[in-house]
Scaffold this motif. Sequence first.
Motif, PDB file in Angstrom:
ATOM      1  N   ARG A   1     -24.170  42.142 -38.196  1.00  0.00           N
ATOM      2  CA  ARG A   1     -24.197  40.749 -37.770  1.00  0.00           C
ATOM      3  C   ARG A   1     -25.310  40.015 -38.523  1.00  0.00           C
ATOM      4  NH1 ARG A   1     -20.701  40.872 -33.579  1.00  0.00           N
ATOM      5  NH2 ARG A   1     -20.691  42.686 -32.203  1.00  0.00           N
ATOM      6  N   LYS A   2     -25.046  38.784 -38.914  1.00  0.00           N
ATOM      7  CA  LYS A   2     -25.993  38.010 -39.705  1.00  0.00           C
ATOM      8  C   LYS A   2     -27.281  37.719 -38.945  1.00  0.00           C
ATOM      9  CE  LYS A   2     -22.470  35.784 -42.571  1.00  0.00           C
ATOM     10  NZ  LYS A   2     -21.836  34.499 -42.978  1.00  0.00           N
ATOM     11  N   ALA A   3     -27.195  37.674 -37.634  1.00  0.00           N
ATOM     12  CA  ALA A   3     -28.382  37.343 -36.833  1.00  0.00           C
ATOM     13  C   ALA A   3     -29.527  38.313 -37.078  1.00  0.00           C
ATOM     14  CB  ALA A   3     -28.018  37.325 -35.350  1.00  0.00           C
TER      15      ALA A   3
ATOM     16  N   THR B   1     -36.655  38.562 -33.951  1.00  0.00           N
ATOM     17  CA  THR B   1     -35.621  39.549 -33.678  1.00  0.00           C
ATOM     18  C   THR B   1     -34.363  38.806 -33.264  1.00  0.00           C
ATOM     19  OG1 THR B   1     -36.265  39.752 -31.359  1.00  0.00           O
ATOM     20  CG2 THR B   1     -37.337  41.239 -32.938  1.00  0.00           C
ATOM     21  N   ALA B   2     -33.263  39.518 -33.234  1.00  0.00           N
ATOM     22  CA  ALA B   2     -31.981  38.868 -32.952  1.00  0.00           C
ATOM     23  C   ALA B   2     -31.979  38.162 -31.602  1.00  0.00           C
ATOM     24  CB  ALA B   2     -30.855  39.898 -33.006  1.00  0.00           C
ATOM     25  N   GLN B   3     -32.621  38.779 -30.606  1.00  0.00           N
ATOM     26  CA  GLN B   3     -32.599  38.170 -29.274  1.00  0.00           C
ATOM     27  C   GLN B   3     -33.481  36.926 -29.202  1.00  0.00           C
ATOM     28  OE1 GLN B   3     -33.882  41.141 -30.088  1.00  0.00           O
ATOM     29  NE2 GLN B   3     -35.452  41.842 -28.667  1.00  0.00           N
ATOM     30  N   GLU B   4     -34.407  36.772 -30.141  1.00  0.00           N
ATOM     31  CA  GLU B   4     -35.201  35.544 -30.212  1.00  0.00           C
ATOM     32  C   GLU B   4     -34.484  34.485 -31.044  1.00  0.00           C
ATOM     33  OE1 GLU B   4     -39.796  36.939 -30.204  1.00  0.00           O
ATOM     34  OE2 GLU B   4     -38.607  37.642 -31.904  1.00  0.00           O
ATOM     35  N   TYR B   5     -33.871  34.929 -32.123  1.00  0.00           N
ATOM     36  CA  TYR B   5     -33.202  34.009 -33.048  1.00  0.00           C
ATOM     37  C   TYR B   5     -31.954  33.388 -32.431  1.00  0.00           C
ATOM     38  CZ  TYR B   5     -30.869  32.442 -37.350  1.00  0.00           C
ATOM     39  OH  TYR B   5     -30.226  31.705 -38.312  1.00  0.00           O
ATOM     40  N   GLU B   6     -31.138  34.211 -31.791  1.00  0.00           N
ATOM     41  CA  GLU B   6     -29.915  33.742 -31.125  1.00  0.00           C
ATOM     42  C   GLU B   6     -29.805  34.449 -29.774  1.00  0.00           C
ATOM     43  OE1 GLU B   6     -26.542  34.369 -33.658  1.00  0.00           O
ATOM     44  OE2 GLU B   6     -26.984  32.632 -34.932  1.00  0.00           O
ATOM     45  N   PRO B   7     -30.474  33.941 -28.749  1.00  0.00           N
ATOM     46  CA  PRO B   7     -30.565  34.644 -27.468  1.00  0.00           C
ATOM     47  C   PRO B   7     -29.227  34.944 -26.808  1.00  0.00           C
ATOM     48  CG  PRO B   7     -32.177  32.872 -27.582  1.00  0.00           C
ATOM     49  CD  PRO B   7     -31.280  32.706 -28.769  1.00  0.00           C
ATOM     50  N   THR B   8     -28.217  34.121 -27.075  1.00  0.00           N
ATOM     51  CA  THR B   8     -26.922  34.333 -26.414  1.00  0.00           C
ATOM     52  C   THR B   8     -25.901  35.011 -27.323  1.00  0.00           C
ATOM     53  OG1 THR B   8     -26.150  32.123 -27.053  1.00  0.00           O
ATOM     54  CG2 THR B   8     -27.293  32.323 -24.942  1.00  0.00           C
TER      55      THR B   8
END
Length: 225
Positions: A171-173, A183-190
Amino acid sequence: MKILAVISQKGGVGKTTLATALAVAAEQDGKNVALFDLDPQASACFWADRRRDTGKGETPVVRDVNFNRLPHVLEAMRNGGADLVILDCPPQQRDIADAALSVADMVLIPTRAEALDIRAMTQTVRLAQQMGKQASVVLTFCPPTGPEVEQTREIVAQLKADLVPVSIHLRKAFARAQQDGQTAQEYEPTSKAAAEIQRLYEYSRTALYGKDSHGKAKAKSRRVA
């Protein structure tokens, strides 16, 4: 204090991406976290530098640690009140792998579902087993279709290793977040990437602390030694 070693004898399987993401997830869960970068390439340290430079935060603590000093630095973390230390290990460094495995409470082995990666994963699992450690294998960079993932799961079962019940997909995130020290959960939380990391963290938390405990929770802003 618990110690999680993220390790593989092959590069390019997402060790640093998972180590940093799990460190942030644990911090968000209220734990005092330290991430030890044992890799001479210092990718986790670069991530932390980017994190500070872009104003994303000073924590979790990331330290460049020589494996010969690992027991001493771990003791300092224990005395400083750390709840969790994550070891980001380099590929193809048997001495560093041995040092990390000897102190780990949990061994997390990322692998792609590809031939060379599976070969390296097999070697890493056997190395962990030789040192009396139970390995947990997590599949990374998983393709959306194809038989490779299921075939890899069967190989993990044959090795008598634990298979993490969540796969990390391509995944690009993940890559975009790393560029800015996130981190992915900060960059795109949902995002789906964030959900995968959360499930991986919950699995790791249970493996480390048990089903009925989330570990010792403390103020997120507190720095460990």
